[in-house]
Design an enzyme around this catalytic site. Structure first.
Site, PDB file in Angstrom:
ATOM      1  N   CYS A  89      77.884   9.740  70.141  1.00  0.00           N
ATOM      2  CA  CYS A  89      77.884   8.709  69.090  1.00  0.00           C
ATOM      3  C   CYS A  89      77.437   7.361  69.619  1.00  0.00           C
ATOM      4  O   CYS A  89      77.228   6.429  68.835  1.00  0.00           O
ATOM      5  CB  CYS A  89      79.285   8.499  68.510  1.00  0.00           C
ATOM      6  SG  CYS A  89      80.131   9.950  67.917  1.00  0.00           S
ATOM      7  N   HIS A 107      84.233   6.696  63.978  1.00  0.00           N
ATOM      8  CA  HIS A 107      83.489   7.833  63.418  1.00  0.00           C
ATOM      9  C   HIS A 107      84.496   8.919  63.093  1.00  0.00           C
ATOM     10  O   HIS A 107      85.237   9.367  63.968  1.00  0.00           O
ATOM     11  CB  HIS A 107      82.451   8.342  64.416  1.00  0.00           C
ATOM     12  CG  HIS A 107      81.763   9.592  63.972  1.00  0.00           C
ATOM     13  ND1 HIS A 107      81.324   9.767  62.672  1.00  0.00           N
ATOM     14  CD2 HIS A 107      81.447  10.738  64.627  1.00  0.00           C
ATOM     15  CE1 HIS A 107      80.766  10.965  62.570  1.00  0.00           C
ATOM     16  NE2 HIS A 107      80.831  11.577  63.729  1.00  0.00           N
ATOM     17  N   HIS A 109      85.463  12.665  61.125  1.00  0.00           N
ATOM     18  CA  HIS A 109      85.053  13.939  60.540  1.00  0.00           C
ATOM     19  C   HIS A 109      86.021  14.327  59.421  1.00  0.00           C
ATOM     20  O   HIS A 109      86.269  15.500  59.188  1.00  0.00           O
ATOM     21  CB  HIS A 109      85.023  15.038  61.606  1.00  0.00           C
ATOM     22  CG  HIS A 109      83.822  14.999  62.488  1.00  0.00           C
ATOM     23  ND1 HIS A 109      83.504  16.007  63.368  1.00  0.00           N
ATOM     24  CD2 HIS A 109      82.845  14.067  62.622  1.00  0.00           C
ATOM     25  CE1 HIS A 109      82.391  15.693  64.018  1.00  0.00           C
ATOM     26  NE2 HIS A 109      81.980  14.515  63.594  1.00  0.00           N
ATOM     27  N   GLU A 131      91.261   0.642  42.637  1.00  0.00           N
ATOM     28  CA  GLU A 131      91.968  -0.445  43.320  1.00  0.00           C
ATOM     29  C   GLU A 131      91.626  -0.515  44.816  1.00  0.00           C
ATOM     30  O   GLU A 131      91.432  -1.583  45.386  1.00  0.00           O
ATOM     31  CB  GLU A 131      93.485  -0.275  43.139  1.00  0.00           C
ATOM     32  CG  GLU A 131      94.347  -1.282  43.875  1.00  0.00           C
ATOM     33  CD  GLU A 131      94.212  -2.716  43.331  1.00  0.00           C
ATOM     34  OE1 GLU A 131      93.619  -2.912  42.261  1.00  0.00           O
ATOM     35  OE2 GLU A 131      94.709  -3.629  44.018  1.00  0.00           O
ATOM     36  N   HIS A 181      78.998  16.153  57.210  1.00  0.00           N
ATOM     37  CA  HIS A 181      79.396  15.777  58.559  1.00  0.00           C
ATOM     38  C   HIS A 181      80.605  14.819  58.561  1.00  0.00           C
ATOM     39  O   HIS A 181      81.696  15.200  58.970  1.00  0.00           O
ATOM     40  CB  HIS A 181      78.167  15.156  59.249  1.00  0.00           C
ATOM     41  CG  HIS A 181      78.369  14.723  60.653  1.00  0.00           C
ATOM     42  ND1 HIS A 181      77.340  14.562  61.548  1.00  0.00           N
ATOM     43  CD2 HIS A 181      79.487  14.382  61.342  1.00  0.00           C
ATOM     44  CE1 HIS A 181      77.813  14.166  62.712  1.00  0.00           C
ATOM     45  NE2 HIS A 181      79.108  14.048  62.612  1.00  0.00           N
TER      46      HIS A 181
HETATM   47 ZN    ZN Z   1      80.301  13.488  64.268  1.00  0.00          ZN
END
Ligand code: ZN
Length: 222
Positions: A89, A107, A109, A131, A181
């Site tokens: 990443c 990140h 998942h 909201e 993903h």
């Molecule tokens: Zn990922």
């Protein structure tokens, strides 16, 4: 609290990025955001960027397992365990740090983030009049939340250019979804990145549930 080392840093709020990353990883694991070694967390402090390693059980990482990069992405400090490798990443995280001056990038998942990308074929996710949208920086209850959706690639690093382009094309966004993903979310601080990610996850879950009920999160009340 672990012993401070040369490559260490203390954030303006007194928290230490190495410890915050490990603590958030444990908490996000219980939410299903970083299970099966997926997902990632990175925090910036001054010129240093602290990043969890690749392919490890995120809920078990220790402060000394982290990489430290400079703002250009060059590694300035490696984990004590030489077998650990930099997260796939990293180039994606760097786009948010460089283009948005982010203080932290997450990140996830999350099943909600993954599944919400399947509700339509549109290149963006849209929702309004919920909201929790107010928890996403720059948004009020009546605003439309727009989160760009990238098409997934076989290798995570191949998403970097598309993510950079999506950030440029959507100056208001604090997140980018990746179809089938998950999601990348950032904020000025780790606290802001965390609460934004929580609010977005709620909105994604709400949109999925609304679809199940025959409702459309893209449409406000009549
Ligand atoms: Zn990922």
């Amino acid at each position: 609290m672990h012993e401070l080392r040369d490559g260490d840093a203390i954030l303006r709020d007194g928290t230490r990025p190495r410890e915050v990353i490990c603590e958030l990883a444990r908490r996000f694991y219980t939410l299903g955001w970083v299970s099966g070694t997926g997902g990632g967390i990175s925090i910036a402090e001054g010129e240093r960027i602290f990043m969890a390693p690749s392919g490890v059980q995120k809920e078990l990482i220790a402060p000394e397992d982290l990489f430290v990069l400079d703002r250009s992405g060059a590694i300035v400090e490696r984990p004590r365990d030489a077998t650990l490798t930099l997260s796939a990443c990293a180039p994606l995280f760097l786009h948010a740090f460089q283009k948005r001056s982010a203080g932290a990038v997450l990140h996830s998942h999350s099943l909600h983030a993954m599944a919400v990308t399947l509700l339509s074929d549109e290149p963006v996710f849209r929702a309004t009049h919920l909201e929790m949208i107010k928890g996403v920086p720059g948004h009020g209850y009546h605003d439309e939340l727009v989160v760009p959706i990238l098409e997934n690639t076989a290798h995570e690093c191949d998403l970097a250019d598309a993510l950079g382009a999506a950030i440029d094309a959507h100056p208001k966004t604090s997140a980018v979804l990746v179809r089938r993903h998950g999601v990348y979310v950032w904020g000025d601080t780790w606290q802001k990145a965390k609460t934004t990610a929580e609010c977005l996850d709620y909105v994604f879950a709400a949109a999925i549930e609304m679809k199940r009920l025959g409702l459309d999160a893209r449409k406000g009340p009549r």
